[in-house]
Design an enzyme around this catalytic site. Structure first.
Site, mmCIF file in Angstrom:
data_model
loop_
_atom_site.group_PDB
_atom_site.id
_atom_site.type_symbol
_atom_site.label_atom_id
_atom_site.label_comp_id
_atom_site.label_asym_id
_atom_site.label_seq_id
_atom_site.Cartn_x
_atom_site.Cartn_y
_atom_site.Cartn_z
ATOM 1 N N ASN A 12 50.964 41.670 47.564
ATOM 2 C CA ASN A 12 50.041 42.570 48.250
ATOM 3 C C ASN A 12 48.947 41.796 48.979
ATOM 4 O OD1 ASN A 12 51.428 44.757 47.187
ATOM 5 N ND2 ASN A 12 49.914 45.208 45.619
ATOM 6 N N GLU A 41 48.980 37.666 37.281
ATOM 7 C CA GLU A 41 50.281 38.259 36.969
ATOM 8 C C GLU A 41 51.385 37.206 36.877
ATOM 9 O OE1 GLU A 41 49.769 42.825 38.612
ATOM 10 O OE2 GLU A 41 50.968 41.423 39.797
ATOM 11 N N GLY A 52 34.951 49.858 43.806
ATOM 12 C CA GLY A 52 35.718 50.915 44.453
ATOM 13 C C GLY A 52 35.088 51.332 45.766
ATOM 14 N N LYS A 63 32.337 52.613 46.334
ATOM 15 C CA LYS A 63 30.889 52.381 46.416
ATOM 16 C C LYS A 63 30.569 51.099 47.176
ATOM 17 C CE LYS A 63 29.961 54.705 42.007
ATOM 18 N NZ LYS A 63 29.463 54.508 40.610
ATOM 19 N N THR A 85 46.344 52.536 45.034
ATOM 20 C CA THR A 85 47.097 51.339 44.647
ATOM 21 C C THR A 85 46.954 50.260 45.718
ATOM 22 O OG1 THR A 85 48.730 52.780 43.609
ATOM 23 C CG2 THR A 85 49.329 50.470 43.877
ATOM 24 N N GLY A 132 42.206 46.889 45.809
ATOM 25 C CA GLY A 132 41.608 45.615 45.418
ATOM 26 C C GLY A 132 42.340 44.433 46.037
ATOM 27 N N ASP A 133 43.655 44.542 46.145
ATOM 28 C CA ASP A 133 44.438 43.469 46.763
ATOM 29 C C ASP A 133 44.119 43.354 48.248
ATOM 30 O OD1 ASP A 133 45.671 42.965 44.323
ATOM 31 O OD2 ASP A 133 47.270 44.416 44.719
ATOM 32 N N LYS A 182 46.818 55.592 53.140
ATOM 33 C CA LYS A 182 48.262 55.790 53.242
ATOM 34 C C LYS A 182 48.913 55.531 51.892
ATOM 35 C CE LYS A 182 48.550 54.400 58.111
ATOM 36 N NZ LYS A 182 49.154 53.446 59.074
#
Length: 297
Positions: free
Chosen positions: A45, A141, A215, A217, A240, A243-244, A277
């Site tokens: 991502n 990850e 987020g 904010k 989803t 953050g990436d 999206k």
């Protein structure tokens, strides 16, 4: 003007997405609205986010010898990410994330699969690529020892490192102190700073490296005092990968020579656009789209 060179070392997953009005409780069965398979993984991502903006992105990672692996390699290549250094692991499944979407929010289960084979040895084999990078972008990850190896090699060659500490886990203090920027959310920042193995001076150093995402904010910086950078309000379809998107955009902007505050403002806009999206990568904007969005705000 040359493109910024960003190396992403991290996960490559296929997201298995179920959309539902109600997230089931333990032991409960509910009816879902729809099901999708969408390319994902924090590493992939972030690589796509940076590539869409115009960076020269090299991905270092692993996929399985299966249909998902082939599909993901083709997809990421089409997005402009160099996949020459992504290894296919025989008799191993590609990593997956099982995602449940409900009312604009999500819950996620990750199965590492081939991502587990991104070993320190694999990272060492690509030292020359790290050395030629403007920024190395990392997440958690893939095995922690591989992240440590990547940071050590980057420091050896004076290459800046951004660490997105997700999914959060206990990290060696040497790792945290060596990276240039850390991008936790509020919960992850709390875990990073609630340690008893660091001096007060070291904790201050860690806090000053933090770019804390909040987020919609915005973000909080701690270099030269606290600085809050306002986010953008948009109608969220799928959070989803927000953050990436932020991390990929941050790496792109910093690599282009922008100051940290300016880079965070830009990354906020990219993250905001990304949630409009469905799918972690589908909403990631181009540089033109991001600049047009900023100009209207």
């Amino acid at each position: 003007m040359s493109k910024p060179k960003i190396t992403v070392i991290g996960s490559i997953n296929m997201d298995l997405v179920t959309k539902t009005n109600t997230i089931p409780k333990v032991g409960e069965t509910v009816l879902g609205e729809s099901f999708f398979t969408i390319p994902g993984g924090k590493g992939a991502n972030q690589a796509v986010a940076a590539a869409r903006l115009g960076a020269e992105v090299t991905m270092i990672g692993c996929v399985g010898d299966d249909a998902f692996g082939s599909e993901l390699k083709n997809h990421l290549t089409a997005q402009g990410v160099s996949m020459e250094n992504v290894k296919t692991i025989p008799e191993t499944s590609t990593g997956i994330a099982s995602i449940t979407l409900s009312n604009g929010d999500n819950s996620i289960i990750i199965v590492s699969g081939a991502n587990h084979f991104v070993t320190p040895e694999v990272v060492k084999q690509h030292e020359h690529i790290i050395a030629e990078s403007d920024i190395v972008l990392l997440q958690l990850e893939v095995p922690l020892q591989s992240v440590i190896e990547a940071v050590q090699l980057a420091r050896k060659h004076n290459v800046r490192v951004i660490l997105n500490p997700a999914p959060i886990q206990k990290l060696p203090k040497e790792l945290i102190l060596q990276v240039d920027y850390i991008t936790p959310n509020e919960h992850e920042q709390e875990m990073l700073l609630s340690r008893n193995d660091m001096t007060d001076e070291e904790l201050i150093q860690v806090k000053e490296k933090c770019i804390v995402t909040k987020g919609s904010k915005g973000v909080m910086l701690y270099q030269n005092g606290e600085t809050f950078i306002q986010g953008y309000k948009v109608k969220a379809v799928d959070s989803t990968g927000a953050g990436d998107s932020f991390n990929g955009a941050l790496a792109f902007s910093l690599s282009n020579g922008a100051a940290l505050k300016e880079s965070c403002q830009f990354a906020n806009a990219v993250a905001a656009l990304s949630v409009t999206k469905l799918g972690a990568q589908a909403g990631m904007p181009t540089l033109q789209e991001a600049e047009e969005f900023i100009s209207t705000r």
